[in-house]
Enzyme design. Structure first.
Site, PDB file in Angstrom:
ATOM      1  N   GLU A  82       0.824  -1.210   0.000  1.00 16.03           N
ATOM      2  CA  GLU A  82       0.000   0.000   0.000  1.00 16.03           C
ATOM      3  C   GLU A  82       0.861   1.265   0.000  1.00 16.03           C
ATOM      4  OE1 GLU A  82      -4.087  -1.588   2.127  1.00 16.03           O
ATOM      5  OE2 GLU A  82      -2.509  -0.787   3.434  1.00 16.03           O
ATOM      6  N   GLU A 115      -7.006  -7.647  -0.532  1.00 18.73           N
ATOM      7  CA  GLU A 115      -7.443  -7.609   0.869  1.00 18.73           C
ATOM      8  C   GLU A 115      -8.933  -7.297   0.903  1.00 18.73           C
ATOM      9  OE1 GLU A 115      -5.332  -5.021   3.504  1.00 18.73           O
ATOM     10  OE2 GLU A 115      -3.337  -5.687   2.832  1.00 18.73           O
TER      11      GLU A 115
END
Length: 348
Positions: free
Chosen positions: A188, A268
């Protein structure tokens, strides 16, 4: 007569098994991206994974097999895990890959139980870990170190760690007979202020040099343009993450803006959320989780349920988050969804 016929059938079965097994031994294993048909190819055949996240460092080793059996019972075909640098190098140059830190044994067990593996190497992993999985001693070396950037005082330790870790990962790649089909670089990064492409390019080249050209390297970022702007890196396949109740179409459109072709991937998918000390337990309606999951599956997306088995952040390895006014300490017991997802998979 019947016994003789049974013997013939048995011999024929054995010969056929040997024949086809010998054929497969000679074939080269592969896991690639089919950009024409927007899908994964496993040994040349279309493939879609539905994975569960379970981190070896959050589940005691004696329970690994039990948890994997529950994942298989839920219909999953892949396992996703991070590698937590701070668990393996607790002090500079001192490495621990034994017992519960034996990630290779964890991945080999997953393979024995029929799973492929999505491996998230870092070096930064977030994962609600102390310093995002980076060793605390980095800041002892240099309190002004610019973490997750091209700062030489940071990169020297990253490179040293990767030179130890990646040779252990390479034999576990799918193309080398192991279970690892894809490897994630960083985590991320589009959410981080630095937006240092030199840093990400350095990591990309390091991974490629150590692991070879035949493994899919990827990134994960939030499913909006704002996150992908600094998260997309040339030579790394971009995937997104988002939770239940999200606008699935919009999130995957954001991925498509940066990856016009290839498989849709939610790396995710959140069926719940983080619990913090002194705050109420987070819960999510199972029907809402199921609805979002099935929207993704209807689009032929590959999905990782994060988390499937949450486990525990032992000792003082749990991290914290902030709500802009105060720090919120994350509970040691991580979110878990085994019961919820066995219910979802078998009742819809």
């Amino acid at each position: 007569m019947m016994a003789k016929q049974a013997l013939y059938v048995l011999l024929l079965t054995v010969l056929l098994y040997v024949h086809f097994t010998e054929q497969k031994v000679g074939e080269k294993r592969s896991f690639t991206i089919d950009y024409e048909k927007d899908q994964w190819l496993k040994d040349g055949e279309p493939f879609r994974y539905i994975a569960g996240a379970m981190h070896y460092f959050r589940v005691p080793k004696p329970y690994w097999k039990d948890r994997m059996a529950k994942m298989a019972a839920a219909g999953l075909n892949a396992i996703q895990t991070y590698i937590s640098w701070n668990m393996h190098e607790p002090q500079p140059g001192v490495y621990n890959f034994e017992d519960g830190n034996d990630f290779a044994a964890y991945l080999q067990l997953a393979q024995e139980m029929g799973f492929v593996v999505i491996l998230r190497v870092g070096p930064y992993i977030d994962s609600e870990r102390d310093l995002g999985g980076l060793p605390f001693w980095l800041l002892q070396k240099n309190p002004h170190m610019r973490l997750r950037t091209n700062d030489p005082s940071y990169l020297q330790y990253v490179d040293r760690w990767l030179d130890v870790l990646l040779p252990k990962v390479k034999p576990l790649l799918y193309v080398n007979g192991g279970p690892v089909i894809t490897v994630q670089v960083e985590n991320e990064y589009g959410s981080y202020y630095a937006c240092d492409f030199d840093y990400m390019h350095h990591l990309r080249d390091k991974f490629r040099q150590q692991l070879g050209k035949d493994v899919v390297l990827f990134t994960t970022d939030g499913g909006t343009e704002g996150f992908l702007k600094c998260g997309k890196v040339d030579g790394l396949y971009s995937t997104v993450d988002f939770g239940s109740g999200s606008d699935v179409k919009a999130a995957f459109e954001a991925q498509r803006n940066h990856e016009p072709h290839g498989p849709l991937v939610n790396s995710e998918f959140y069926p719940g959320w983080i619990d913090h000390w002194s705050y109420k337990h987070e819960t999510v309606d199972a029907d809402r989780v199921a609805k979002t999951l099935y929207e993704m599956l209807a689009m032929n997306a590959s999905v990782t349920i994060y988390m499937f088995e949450g486990g525990t952040s032992f000792g003082f390895y749990n991290g914290n988050t902030t709500n802009n006014t105060s720090f919120m300490c994350i509970k040691n017991t991580f979110r878990t969804s085994i019961v919820k997802f066995i219910y979802i998979f078998y009742s819809y």
